[in-house]
Design a protein around this motif. Structure first.
Motif, PDB file in Angstrom:
ATOM      1  N   ILE A  24       0.891  -1.166   0.000  1.00  0.00           N
ATOM      2  CA  ILE A  24       0.000   0.000   0.000  1.00  0.00           C
ATOM      3  C   ILE A  24       0.928   1.216   0.000  1.00  0.00           C
ATOM      4  N   LYS A  25       0.879   1.984  -1.089  1.00  0.00           N
ATOM      5  CA  LYS A  25       1.895   3.002  -1.369  1.00  0.00           C
ATOM      6  C   LYS A  25       1.657   4.306  -0.580  1.00  0.00           C
ATOM      7  N   PRO A  26       2.671   5.210  -0.586  1.00  0.00           N
ATOM      8  CA  PRO A  26       2.571   6.441   0.222  1.00  0.00           C
ATOM      9  C   PRO A  26       1.363   7.329  -0.083  1.00  0.00           C
TER      10      PRO A  26
ATOM     11  N   PHE B 177      14.446  -2.987  -4.289  1.00  0.00           N
ATOM     12  CA  PHE B 177      13.155  -3.586  -4.626  1.00  0.00           C
ATOM     13  C   PHE B 177      12.812  -3.371  -6.098  1.00  0.00           C
ATOM     14  N   TYR B 178      13.091  -2.170  -6.609  1.00  0.00           N
ATOM     15  CA  TYR B 178      12.737  -1.821  -7.983  1.00  0.00           C
ATOM     16  C   TYR B 178      13.927  -1.945  -8.948  1.00  0.00           C
ATOM     17  N   ALA B 179      14.926  -2.725  -8.582  1.00  0.00           N
ATOM     18  CA  ALA B 179      16.148  -2.849  -9.394  1.00  0.00           C
ATOM     19  C   ALA B 179      15.857  -3.195 -10.861  1.00  0.00           C
ATOM     20  N   VAL B 180      14.794  -3.984 -11.112  1.00  0.00           N
ATOM     21  CA  VAL B 180      14.476  -4.348 -12.503  1.00  0.00           C
ATOM     22  C   VAL B 180      14.103  -3.125 -13.351  1.00  0.00           C
ATOM     23  N   HIS B 181      13.717  -2.032 -12.691  1.00  0.00           N
ATOM     24  CA  HIS B 181      13.317  -0.814 -13.416  1.00  0.00           C
ATOM     25  C   HIS B 181      14.428   0.233 -13.481  1.00  0.00           C
ATOM     26  N   LYS B 182      15.645  -0.178 -13.081  1.00  0.00           N
ATOM     27  CA  LYS B 182      16.776   0.757 -12.929  1.00  0.00           C
ATOM     28  C   LYS B 182      17.028   1.632 -14.158  1.00  0.00           C
TER      29      LYS B 182
ATOM     30  N   PRO C 255      13.216   5.568 -17.439  1.00  0.00           N
ATOM     31  CA  PRO C 255      13.324   7.022 -17.189  1.00  0.00           C
ATOM     32  C   PRO C 255      12.663   7.461 -15.888  1.00  0.00           C
ATOM     33  N   PHE C 256      11.687   6.667 -15.406  1.00  0.00           N
ATOM     34  CA  PHE C 256      10.964   7.080 -14.208  1.00  0.00           C
ATOM     35  C   PHE C 256      11.561   6.512 -12.920  1.00  0.00           C
ATOM     36  N   PHE C 257      12.710   5.813 -13.016  1.00  0.00           N
ATOM     37  CA  PHE C 257      13.261   5.121 -11.838  1.00  0.00           C
ATOM     38  C   PHE C 257      13.522   6.070 -10.658  1.00  0.00           C
TER      39      PHE C 257
ATOM     40  N   GLU D 164      12.268   9.046  -9.926  1.00  0.00           N
ATOM     41  CA  GLU D 164      11.004   9.533  -9.353  1.00  0.00           C
ATOM     42  C   GLU D 164      10.289   8.438  -8.566  1.00  0.00           C
ATOM     43  N   LEU D 165      10.358   7.228  -9.098  1.00  0.00           N
ATOM     44  CA  LEU D 165       9.694   6.096  -8.446  1.00  0.00           C
ATOM     45  C   LEU D 165      10.292   5.872  -7.054  1.00  0.00           C
ATOM     46  N   VAL D 166      11.617   5.881  -6.973  1.00  0.00           N
ATOM     47  CA  VAL D 166      12.299   5.692  -5.687  1.00  0.00           C
ATOM     48  C   VAL D 166      11.974   6.863  -4.749  1.00  0.00           C
TER      49      VAL D 166
ATOM     50  N   ALA E 163      -5.412  -1.841 -13.764  1.00  0.00           N
ATOM     51  CA  ALA E 163      -4.260  -1.488 -14.594  1.00  0.00           C
ATOM     52  C   ALA E 163      -3.341  -0.493 -13.879  1.00  0.00           C
ATOM     53  N   THR E 164      -2.033  -0.550 -14.224  1.00  0.00           N
ATOM     54  CA  THR E 164      -1.022   0.327 -13.621  1.00  0.00           C
ATOM     55  C   THR E 164      -1.442   1.792 -13.699  1.00  0.00           C
ATOM     56  N   ASN E 165      -1.896   2.203 -14.883  1.00  0.00           N
ATOM     57  CA  ASN E 165      -2.366   3.571 -15.067  1.00  0.00           C
ATOM     58  C   ASN E 165      -3.855   3.630 -14.698  1.00  0.00           C
TER      59      ASN E 165
ATOM     60  N   ILE F  92      -9.028  -1.206  -7.242  1.00  0.00           N
ATOM     61  CA  ILE F  92      -8.402  -0.323  -6.252  1.00  0.00           C
ATOM     62  C   ILE F  92      -7.834   0.922  -6.930  1.00  0.00           C
ATOM     63  N   ARG F  93      -7.139   0.718  -8.051  1.00  0.00           N
ATOM     64  CA  ARG F  93      -6.513   1.872  -8.700  1.00  0.00           C
ATOM     65  C   ARG F  93      -7.542   2.816  -9.320  1.00  0.00           C
ATOM     66  N   LYS F  94      -8.605   2.273  -9.891  1.00  0.00           N
ATOM     67  CA  LYS F  94      -9.664   3.142 -10.424  1.00  0.00           C
ATOM     68  C   LYS F  94     -10.290   3.945  -9.288  1.00  0.00           C
TER      69      LYS F  94
ATOM     70  N   SER G  15      -2.396   8.859  -9.925  1.00  0.00           N
ATOM     71  CA  SER G  15      -1.628   8.936 -11.187  1.00  0.00           C
ATOM     72  C   SER G  15      -0.945   7.591 -11.416  1.00  0.00           C
ATOM     73  N   ILE G  16      -0.249   7.476 -12.566  1.00  0.00           N
ATOM     74  CA  ILE G  16       0.465   6.217 -12.848  1.00  0.00           C
ATOM     75  C   ILE G  16       1.552   5.973 -11.808  1.00  0.00           C
ATOM     76  N   GLU G  17       2.115   7.034 -11.268  1.00  0.00           N
ATOM     77  CA  GLU G  17       3.140   6.868 -10.226  1.00  0.00           C
ATOM     78  C   GLU G  17       2.480   6.662  -8.857  1.00  0.00           C
ATOM     79  N   ALA G  18       1.608   7.571  -8.475  1.00  0.00           N
ATOM     80  CA  ALA G  18       0.905   7.471  -7.192  1.00  0.00           C
ATOM     81  C   ALA G  18      -0.325   6.598  -7.405  1.00  0.00           C
ATOM     82  N   ASN G  19      -0.066   5.295  -7.632  1.00  0.00           N
ATOM     83  CA  ASN G  19      -1.168   4.411  -8.013  1.00  0.00           C
ATOM     84  C   ASN G  19      -1.590   3.466  -6.900  1.00  0.00           C
ATOM     85  N   SER G  20      -1.341   3.898  -5.657  1.00  0.00           N
ATOM     86  CA  SER G  20      -1.933   3.347  -4.425  1.00  0.00           C
ATOM     87  C   SER G  20      -1.453   1.956  -4.012  1.00  0.00           C
ATOM     88  N   VAL G  21      -1.207   1.070  -4.977  1.00  0.00           N
ATOM     89  CA  VAL G  21      -0.797  -0.293  -4.623  1.00  0.00           C
ATOM     90  C   VAL G  21       0.219  -0.854  -5.616  1.00  0.00           C
ATOM     91  N   HIS G  22       1.040  -1.751  -5.090  1.00  0.00           N
ATOM     92  CA  HIS G  22       1.885  -2.610  -5.918  1.00  0.00           C
ATOM     93  C   HIS G  22       1.445  -4.045  -5.688  1.00  0.00           C
ATOM     94  N   GLY G  23       1.556  -4.875  -6.707  1.00  0.00           N
ATOM     95  CA  GLY G  23       1.326  -6.305  -6.532  1.00  0.00           C
ATOM     96  C   GLY G  23       2.261  -7.094  -7.419  1.00  0.00           C
TER      97      GLY G  23
HETATM   98  P1  CMP Z   1       4.528  -0.961  -9.523  1.00  0.00           P
HETATM   99  O1  CMP Z   1       3.641  -2.135  -9.660  1.00  0.00           O
HETATM  100  O2  CMP Z   1       4.865  -0.560  -8.128  1.00  0.00           O
HETATM  101  O3  CMP Z   1       5.884  -1.231 -10.325  1.00  0.00           O
HETATM  102  C1  CMP Z   1       6.647  -0.199 -10.895  1.00  0.00           C
HETATM  103  C2  CMP Z   1       5.990   1.137 -10.770  1.00  0.00           C
HETATM  104  O4  CMP Z   1       6.494   2.150 -11.587  1.00  0.00           O
HETATM  105  C3  CMP Z   1       4.539   1.025 -11.173  1.00  0.00           C
HETATM  106  O5  CMP Z   1       3.835   0.301 -10.215  1.00  0.00           O
HETATM  107  C4  CMP Z   1       4.152   2.481 -11.342  1.00  0.00           C
HETATM  108  O6  CMP Z   1       3.698   3.062 -10.149  1.00  0.00           O
HETATM  109  C5  CMP Z   1       5.473   3.102 -11.734  1.00  0.00           C
HETATM  110  N1  CMP Z   1       5.435   3.520 -13.124  1.00  0.00           N
HETATM  111  C6  CMP Z   1       5.217   2.763 -14.200  1.00  0.00           C
HETATM  112  N2  CMP Z   1       5.261   3.514 -15.309  1.00  0.00           N
HETATM  113  C7  CMP Z   1       5.508   4.772 -14.908  1.00  0.00           C
HETATM  114  C8  CMP Z   1       5.667   5.999 -15.582  1.00  0.00           C
HETATM  115  N3  CMP Z   1       5.577   6.078 -16.915  1.00  0.00           N
HETATM  116  N4  CMP Z   1       5.923   7.091 -14.845  1.00  0.00           N
HETATM  117  C9  CMP Z   1       6.035   7.009 -13.505  1.00  0.00           C
HETATM  118  N5  CMP Z   1       5.884   5.873 -12.796  1.00  0.00           N
HETATM  119  C10 CMP Z   1       5.619   4.769 -13.510  1.00  0.00           C
END
Ligand code: CMP
Length: 139
Positions: free
Chosen positions: A9-11, A49-54, A57-59, A61-63, A91-93, A102-104, A109-117
């Protein structure tokens, strides 16, 4: 089969006092919380945790976002838990998420999307191990 998945459950959600509301949606979807703790991730924890997304471009900001406030990390158990959780998350977005997810319902936003799974059972095992000791999980 009854399996486990990992959830955060995200910030943006903890900031709006939605821990209970999100958890209720998970439970109503047939998932059981078998481990849960509220933590403030360090930069190192979030980067690992998010190393796969290193390379994304959004890495950065995500961290930044994931360390901007408390999160609740959880282990969820249920029939086909990974898929069940992904279905209720949506969906992520949030713009693409289905009604009733939950996300709907909650995401900003796509970043502040409340949950990870977790996206697979293999990643669920890796992610659960990243945050929990076996004795912290009580099925
Ligand atoms: P999550 O399931 O936590 O895994 C990676 C996260 O990166 C994802 O949810 C989104 O919150 C975030 N994310 C994915 N795409 C973007 C993007 N284009 N801009 C910002 N954050 C993103």
């Amino acid at each position: 089969a009854v399996t486990r998945t990992f959830s955060i459950i995200k910030p943006d959600a903890t900031r709006r006092n939605l821990t209970g509301a999100v958890t209720k949606m998970l439970e109503d979807a047939g998932l059981r919380v078998v481990a849960s703790k509220r933590i403030h991730m360090t930069r190192e924890q979030a980067e690992g945790f998010y190393a796969v997304h290193k390379e994304r471009p959004f890495f950065g900001e995500l961290v930044e976002f994931m360390t901007s406030g408390p999160v609740v990390v959880q282990v969820l158990e249920g029939e086909d838990a990974v898929k069940r959780n992904r279905d209720v998350m949506g969906a992520t977005n949030p713009k693409d998420a289905e009604d009733g997810t939950i996300r709907k319902t909650f995401a900003e936003s796509i970043e502040a999307n409340s949950v990870h799974g977790s996206d697979s059972e293999e990643n669920a095992r890796i992610e659960i191990d990243y945050f929990f000791k076996p004795e912290e999980i009580v099925g």
